[in-house]
Design an enzyme around this catalytic site. Structure first.
Site, PDB file in Angstrom:
ATOM      1  N   GLY A   1       0.818  -1.223   0.000  1.00  0.00           N
ATOM      2  CA  GLY A   1       0.000   0.000   0.000  1.00  0.00           C
ATOM      3  C   GLY A   1       0.841   1.257   0.000  1.00  0.00           C
ATOM      4  O   GLY A   1       0.620   2.176   0.786  1.00  0.00           O
ATOM      5  N   ALA A   2       1.796   1.320  -0.931  1.00  0.00           N
ATOM      6  CA  ALA A   2       2.741   2.452  -0.954  1.00  0.00           C
ATOM      7  C   ALA A   2       2.326   3.540  -1.943  1.00  0.00           C
ATOM      8  O   ALA A   2       3.084   4.469  -2.189  1.00  0.00           O
ATOM      9  CB  ALA A   2       4.137   1.942  -1.288  1.00  0.00           C
TER      10      ALA A   2
ATOM     11  N   ARG B   1      -0.086   5.773  -1.686  1.00  0.00           N
ATOM     12  CA  ARG B   1      -0.554   7.044  -1.095  1.00  0.00           C
ATOM     13  C   ARG B   1      -0.489   6.960   0.422  1.00  0.00           C
ATOM     14  O   ARG B   1      -0.141   5.910   0.977  1.00  0.00           O
ATOM     15  CB  ARG B   1      -1.971   7.381  -1.572  1.00  0.00           C
ATOM     16  CG  ARG B   1      -2.956   6.257  -1.395  1.00  0.00           C
ATOM     17  CD  ARG B   1      -4.206   6.479  -2.258  1.00  0.00           C
ATOM     18  NE  ARG B   1      -4.972   5.262  -2.435  1.00  0.00           N
ATOM     19  CZ  ARG B   1      -5.987   4.903  -1.668  1.00  0.00           C
ATOM     20  NH1 ARG B   1      -6.370   5.655  -0.670  1.00  0.00           N
ATOM     21  NH2 ARG B   1      -6.628   3.779  -1.890  1.00  0.00           N
TER      22      ARG B   1
ATOM     23  N   THR C   1      -2.791  -1.327  -5.843  1.00  0.00           N
ATOM     24  CA  THR C   1      -3.734  -2.312  -6.385  1.00  0.00           C
ATOM     25  C   THR C   1      -3.908  -2.188  -7.899  1.00  0.00           C
ATOM     26  O   THR C   1      -4.552  -3.026  -8.513  1.00  0.00           O
ATOM     27  CB  THR C   1      -5.123  -2.177  -5.717  1.00  0.00           C
ATOM     28  OG1 THR C   1      -5.600  -0.847  -5.951  1.00  0.00           O
ATOM     29  CG2 THR C   1      -5.071  -2.440  -4.227  1.00  0.00           C
TER      30      THR C   1
ATOM     31  N   TYR D   1     -13.201  -3.077  11.498  1.00  0.00           N
ATOM     32  CA  TYR D   1     -11.835  -2.517  11.453  1.00  0.00           C
ATOM     33  C   TYR D   1     -11.110  -2.763  12.781  1.00  0.00           C
ATOM     34  O   TYR D   1      -9.947  -3.184  12.790  1.00  0.00           O
ATOM     35  CB  TYR D   1     -11.947  -1.020  11.161  1.00  0.00           C
ATOM     36  CG  TYR D   1     -10.639  -0.283  10.984  1.00  0.00           C
ATOM     37  CD1 TYR D   1      -9.822  -0.518   9.873  1.00  0.00           C
ATOM     38  CD2 TYR D   1     -10.220   0.662  11.913  1.00  0.00           C
ATOM     39  CE1 TYR D   1      -8.639   0.181   9.696  1.00  0.00           C
ATOM     40  CE2 TYR D   1      -9.039   1.374  11.745  1.00  0.00           C
ATOM     41  CZ  TYR D   1      -8.245   1.127  10.638  1.00  0.00           C
ATOM     42  OH  TYR D   1      -7.070   1.813  10.458  1.00  0.00           O
TER      43      TYR D   1
ATOM     44  N   LYS E   1      -7.679  -4.955  13.323  1.00  0.00           N
ATOM     45  CA  LYS E   1      -6.444  -4.390  13.876  1.00  0.00           C
ATOM     46  C   LYS E   1      -6.071  -5.073  15.194  1.00  0.00           C
ATOM     47  O   LYS E   1      -4.887  -5.184  15.534  1.00  0.00           O
ATOM     48  CB  LYS E   1      -6.583  -2.872  14.055  1.00  0.00           C
ATOM     49  CG  LYS E   1      -6.709  -2.118  12.725  1.00  0.00           C
ATOM     50  CD  LYS E   1      -5.533  -2.387  11.787  1.00  0.00           C
ATOM     51  CE  LYS E   1      -5.534  -1.485  10.572  1.00  0.00           C
ATOM     52  NZ  LYS E   1      -4.426  -1.771   9.639  1.00  0.00           N
TER      53      LYS E   1
HETATM   54  P1  NAP Z   1      -4.928   5.043   2.437  1.00  0.00           P
HETATM   55  O1  NAP Z   1      -4.461   6.422   2.220  1.00  0.00           O
HETATM   56  O2  NAP Z   1      -6.386   4.731   2.300  1.00  0.00           O
HETATM   57  O3  NAP Z   1      -4.071   4.039   1.483  1.00  0.00           O
HETATM   58  C1  NAP Z   1      -4.351   2.659   1.533  1.00  0.00           C
HETATM   59  C2  NAP Z   1      -3.284   1.897   0.773  1.00  0.00           C
HETATM   60  O4  NAP Z   1      -3.593   0.500   0.830  1.00  0.00           O
HETATM   61  C3  NAP Z   1      -3.217   2.292  -0.691  1.00  0.00           C
HETATM   62  O5  NAP Z   1      -1.884   2.217  -1.127  1.00  0.00           O
HETATM   63  C4  NAP Z   1      -4.055   1.215  -1.352  1.00  0.00           C
HETATM   64  O6  NAP Z   1      -3.700   0.967  -2.710  1.00  0.00           O
HETATM   65  C5  NAP Z   1      -3.721   0.008  -0.511  1.00  0.00           C
HETATM   66  N1  NAP Z   1      -4.751  -1.036  -0.570  1.00  0.00           N
HETATM   67  C6  NAP Z   1      -6.088  -0.888  -0.392  1.00  0.00           C
HETATM   68  N2  NAP Z   1      -6.719  -2.066  -0.562  1.00  0.00           N
HETATM   69  C7  NAP Z   1      -5.767  -2.974  -0.866  1.00  0.00           C
HETATM   70  C8  NAP Z   1      -5.768  -4.354  -1.193  1.00  0.00           C
HETATM   71  N3  NAP Z   1      -6.899  -5.078  -1.234  1.00  0.00           N
HETATM   72  N4  NAP Z   1      -4.597  -4.958  -1.485  1.00  0.00           N
HETATM   73  C9  NAP Z   1      -3.434  -4.270  -1.457  1.00  0.00           C
HETATM   74  N5  NAP Z   1      -3.353  -2.959  -1.166  1.00  0.00           N
HETATM   75  C10 NAP Z   1      -4.505  -2.318  -0.876  1.00  0.00           C
HETATM   76  O7  NAP Z   1      -4.534   4.495   3.900  1.00  0.00           O
HETATM   77  P2  NAP Z   1      -3.621   5.186   5.038  1.00  0.00           P
HETATM   78  O8  NAP Z   1      -4.467   6.158   5.766  1.00  0.00           O
HETATM   79  O9  NAP Z   1      -2.317   5.591   4.480  1.00  0.00           O
HETATM   80  O10 NAP Z   1      -3.416   3.924   6.023  1.00  0.00           O
HETATM   81  C11 NAP Z   1      -2.310   3.049   5.919  1.00  0.00           C
HETATM   82  C12 NAP Z   1      -2.364   2.059   7.077  1.00  0.00           C
HETATM   83  O11 NAP Z   1      -2.386   2.768   8.317  1.00  0.00           O
HETATM   84  C13 NAP Z   1      -3.639   1.193   7.081  1.00  0.00           C
HETATM   85  O12 NAP Z   1      -3.325  -0.104   7.527  1.00  0.00           O
HETATM   86  C14 NAP Z   1      -4.529   1.898   8.079  1.00  0.00           C
HETATM   87  O13 NAP Z   1      -5.463   1.026   8.654  1.00  0.00           O
HETATM   88  C15 NAP Z   1      -3.509   2.399   9.082  1.00  0.00           C
HETATM   89  N6  NAP Z   1      -3.969   3.554   9.852  1.00  0.00           N
HETATM   90  C16 NAP Z   1      -4.268   4.752   9.254  1.00  0.00           C
HETATM   91  C17 NAP Z   1      -4.679   5.821  10.040  1.00  0.00           C
HETATM   92  C18 NAP Z   1      -5.002   7.163   9.461  1.00  0.00           C
HETATM   93  O14 NAP Z   1      -5.404   8.059  10.235  1.00  0.00           O
HETATM   94  N7  NAP Z   1      -4.840   7.419   8.189  1.00  0.00           N
HETATM   95  C19 NAP Z   1      -4.815   5.657  11.409  1.00  0.00           C
HETATM   96  C20 NAP Z   1      -4.520   4.433  11.982  1.00  0.00           C
HETATM   97  C21 NAP Z   1      -4.086   3.392  11.189  1.00  0.00           C
HETATM   98  P3  NAP Z   1      -4.450   1.740  -3.939  1.00  0.00           P
HETATM   99  O15 NAP Z   1      -3.927   3.151  -3.927  1.00  0.00           O
HETATM  100  O16 NAP Z   1      -4.058   0.990  -5.135  1.00  0.00           O
HETATM  101  O17 NAP Z   1      -5.917   1.674  -3.629  1.00  0.00           O
END
Ligand code: NAP
Length: 243
Positions: free
Chosen positions: A11-12, A14, A36, A150, A154
């Protein structure tokens, strides 16, 4: 000069994953980052540069994961650092949550962890070195209405981290989780103004976090300096939830 270690970041394309990929590249790793879509993979490759790799991987598919791991190994070599970052939300109150919403979140966030991690263990064991860093969330411990799927996924990430750390510690492999609070990414951009304000007022530091701040913590856990930390879930939430 020793050869640069390979790091795989799921998931790199964004958000937090993109920041982690950049931080690890800056720290001297050769980075493989996944998206993806083909376009997302190409953009990662372009952003990171020629020494690195962007590739397609869907965590919901055994075949897609196997194919991507094969390509990483063939192009860069066996990853000794794995950042299980990719994750999704599909929020709904339990009474309204569909089986599909439950299954999709569990499959991506929890089963995906199994699909990617297991095949990479052998290479790390052989090298007697490994760093596995899993993205959890403050929601695993704090809970949140509308996020039972979710939070469960986690919670699974954190339990997996502790169990695997005990299995592979004797081989020089550390396994840790990072649990962010609210970080400014697309995942949190959809929250309404009122929700955002309520959340901000509950954070001791009075602001949301930046993806680069989570990336700095992950880069530390991947470094040699973090070699005596394992089985931990490290909170990075600005004081939203202290435990
Ligand atoms: P994000 O901006 O929504 O990005 C999600 C990433 O995961 C994207 O690169 C996406 O790829 C990829 N992805 C989605 N579905 C997938 C699948 N089925 N197979 C492979 N890759 C997939 O998420 P984020 O906010 O950066 O979060 C990253 C991590 O941190 C997650 O595990 C999230 O639960 C955790 N987290 C985030 C927050 C927050 O506040 N943002 C807080 C706590 C934990 P595409 O671009 O191709 O869709």
């Amino acid at each position: 000069m020793t050869e640069a270690k390979v790091a795989l970041v799921t998931g790199a394309s964004r958000g937090i994953g993109a920041a982690i990929a950049i931080a690890l590249a800056d720290a001297g790793f050769r980075v493989a980052g996944t998206a993806t879509s083909e376009a997302g993979a190409a953009a990662i490759g372009q952003a990171l540069g020629a020494e690195h790799l962007g590739l397609e991987m869907n965590l919901e598919s055994d075949d897609s994961v196997a194919e991507a791991l094969k390509a990483v190994e063939a192009t860069l070599g066996a990853p000794l650092v794995l950042v299980n970052n990719a994750g999704i939300t599909q929020d709904n109150l339990m009474l309204r949550m569909s089986v599909e919403q439950w299954v999709k979140v569990m499959d991506t966030n929890a089963n995906g962890l199994f699909r990617v991690t297991k095949p990479l263990l052998r290479g790390m064991m052989k090298a007697r070195f490994g760093r596995i860093i899993n993205l959890s969330s403050v929601i695993a411990r704090r809970g949140n209405a509308g996020q039972a799927n979710y939070a469960a996924s986690k919670g699974a990430v954190e339990g997996f981290t502790r169990a695997l750390a005990q299995e592979v510690g004797s081989r020089g492999i550390t396994v840790n989780a990072v649990a962010p609070g609210f970080i400014e990414t697309e995942m949190t951009a959809g929250l309404g103004e009122e929700v955002t304000e309520n959340l901000r007022s509950a954070i001791a530091l009075g602001r949301f976090g930046a993806a680069s701040e989570v990336a700095a913590l992950v880069a530390f856990l991947a470094s040699d300096g973090a070699g005596y930390i394992t089985g931990e879930t490290i909170a990075i939430n600005g004081g939203l939830y202290m435990n």
